[in-house]
Design an enzyme around this catalytic site. Structure first.
Site, PDB file in Angstrom:
ATOM      1  N   CYS A 120       0.833  -1.202   0.000  1.00  0.00           N
ATOM      2  CA  CYS A 120       0.000   0.000   0.000  1.00  0.00           C
ATOM      3  C   CYS A 120       0.879   1.267   0.000  1.00  0.00           C
ATOM      4  O   CYS A 120       1.488   1.583  -1.008  1.00  0.00           O
ATOM      5  CB  CYS A 120      -0.993  -0.017   1.165  1.00  0.00           C
ATOM      6  SG  CYS A 120      -2.365   1.158   0.946  1.00  0.00           S
ATOM      7  N   HIS A 206      -3.750  -5.012   0.423  1.00  0.00           N
ATOM      8  CA  HIS A 206      -3.259  -5.437   1.732  1.00  0.00           C
ATOM      9  C   HIS A 206      -3.377  -6.954   1.883  1.00  0.00           C
ATOM     10  O   HIS A 206      -4.352  -7.449   2.460  1.00  0.00           O
ATOM     11  CB  HIS A 206      -4.059  -4.763   2.844  1.00  0.00           C
ATOM     12  CG  HIS A 206      -3.700  -3.330   3.068  1.00  0.00           C
ATOM     13  ND1 HIS A 206      -2.621  -2.947   3.834  1.00  0.00           N
ATOM     14  CD2 HIS A 206      -4.281  -2.192   2.613  1.00  0.00           C
ATOM     15  CE1 HIS A 206      -2.553  -1.618   3.850  1.00  0.00           C
ATOM     16  NE2 HIS A 206      -3.548  -1.145   3.120  1.00  0.00           N
ATOM     17  N   GLU A 208      -1.870  -8.742   3.904  1.00  0.00           N
ATOM     18  CA  GLU A 208      -1.705  -9.080   5.327  1.00  0.00           C
ATOM     19  C   GLU A 208      -2.997  -8.895   6.136  1.00  0.00           C
ATOM     20  O   GLU A 208      -3.122  -9.417   7.236  1.00  0.00           O
ATOM     21  CB  GLU A 208      -0.571  -8.238   5.944  1.00  0.00           C
ATOM     22  CG  GLU A 208      -0.935  -6.813   6.329  1.00  0.00           C
ATOM     23  CD  GLU A 208      -1.003  -5.818   5.183  1.00  0.00           C
ATOM     24  OE1 GLU A 208      -1.022  -4.608   5.460  1.00  0.00           O
ATOM     25  OE2 GLU A 208      -1.023  -6.251   4.019  1.00  0.00           O
TER      26      GLU A 208
END
Length: 261
Positions: A120, A206, A208
């Protein structure tokens, strides 16, 4: 697995024998302040990345670069096999002192051919640091789960043709650095993913995050009046329609970060 920096002279590079005994070592360059919720439930955003990327026998350190904490660049950088640059509430096109210091560090790591994975804000600041262009998206926020089209023929990075990923951003990369290759795009964002050589890769989404973290971020954006409450309600509803391909992204990120050049 040690997730804290050890009390040792990090300005002295490891010998080959020491490196073999210690295992691989990575650093997360944390560009966001942890919310109380994420800190208590996940151990902060560092904990979120550890869950996705860390494996037995590795050492993972964290540097809160958003607060001015950086790794030593006089020999200390040689300790690390790779670096991860996280997301942030700050703009990658901003001019805060820590952002300019991070840009200088990225250029140093690039010259050393160190592995860098940018997520990001990290994706965006990599591009800015190395000659690309970053700015506000003309189509506004992208919040939810979006399907990304991937370039499967790209050498050194094995990719499926499409993957879904969690998104939460309003800035985007407009132009990648010279010699960089765009390897992912979506109907909203032209540059969702890029790589430069075999050592730098950026991902706009993202990988994660889980849905719980995304819902928490939506609530925070509404509370800070950065998005309308109605937009937040709509984003929550749309998220439930598509499941992010978290395991596939985990494999892509760990494979890139941990494959020796």
């Amino acid at each position: 697995m040690d997730s804290q920096r050890e009390e040792r002279d990090i300005t002295k590079p490891l010998s080959e024998e020491e490196r073999s005994m210690e295992g691989k070592r990575y650093a997360v360059l944390l560009c966001a302040e942890d919310s109380e919720y994420v800190r208590k439930k996940y151990g902060g955003y560092f904990g979120v990345f550890i869950r996705m990327l860390a494996e037995e026998g590795e050492t993972w350190d964290v540097y809160k670069v958003v607060s001015g904490e950086f790794p030593e660049d006089d020999g200390g950088l040689d300790l690390y096999d790779g670096f991860v640059i996280t997301g942030s509430c700050n703009d990658a096109h901003g001019n805060d002192a820590w952002i300019h210091r991070l840009i200088a560090l990225i250029r140093k790591l690039h010259s050393m051919k160190k592995k860098i994975l940018g997520i990001c804000f990290g994706h965006q600041i990599l591009c800015r640091a190395l000659g690309g262009k970053v700015s506000r998206s003309p189509t506004g926020w992208d919040i939810g789960v979006r399907i990304i089209t991937l370039k499967t023929s790209s050498p050194s990075v094995m990719l499926p043709s499409k993957l879904s990923v969690i998104q939460c951003h309003r800035d985007e990369v407009w132009e990648v650095p010279a010699k960089a290759e765009v390897i992912g795009w979506s109907e909203k964002t032209a540059i969702e993913m890029f790589k430069l050589g075999d050592h730098i890769m950026g991902i706009q989404g993202h990988p994660e995050y889980n849905i719980d973290i995304l819902f928490h971020l939506i609530d925070r954006l509404v509370q800070r009046h950065l998005i309308l409450e109605a937009y937040g309600v709509e984003a929550r509803a749309k998220v439930m329609l598509t499941e992010p391909d978290r395991e596939a992204w985990k494999k892509i990120c760990t494979s890139f970060l941990k494959t020796r050049l």
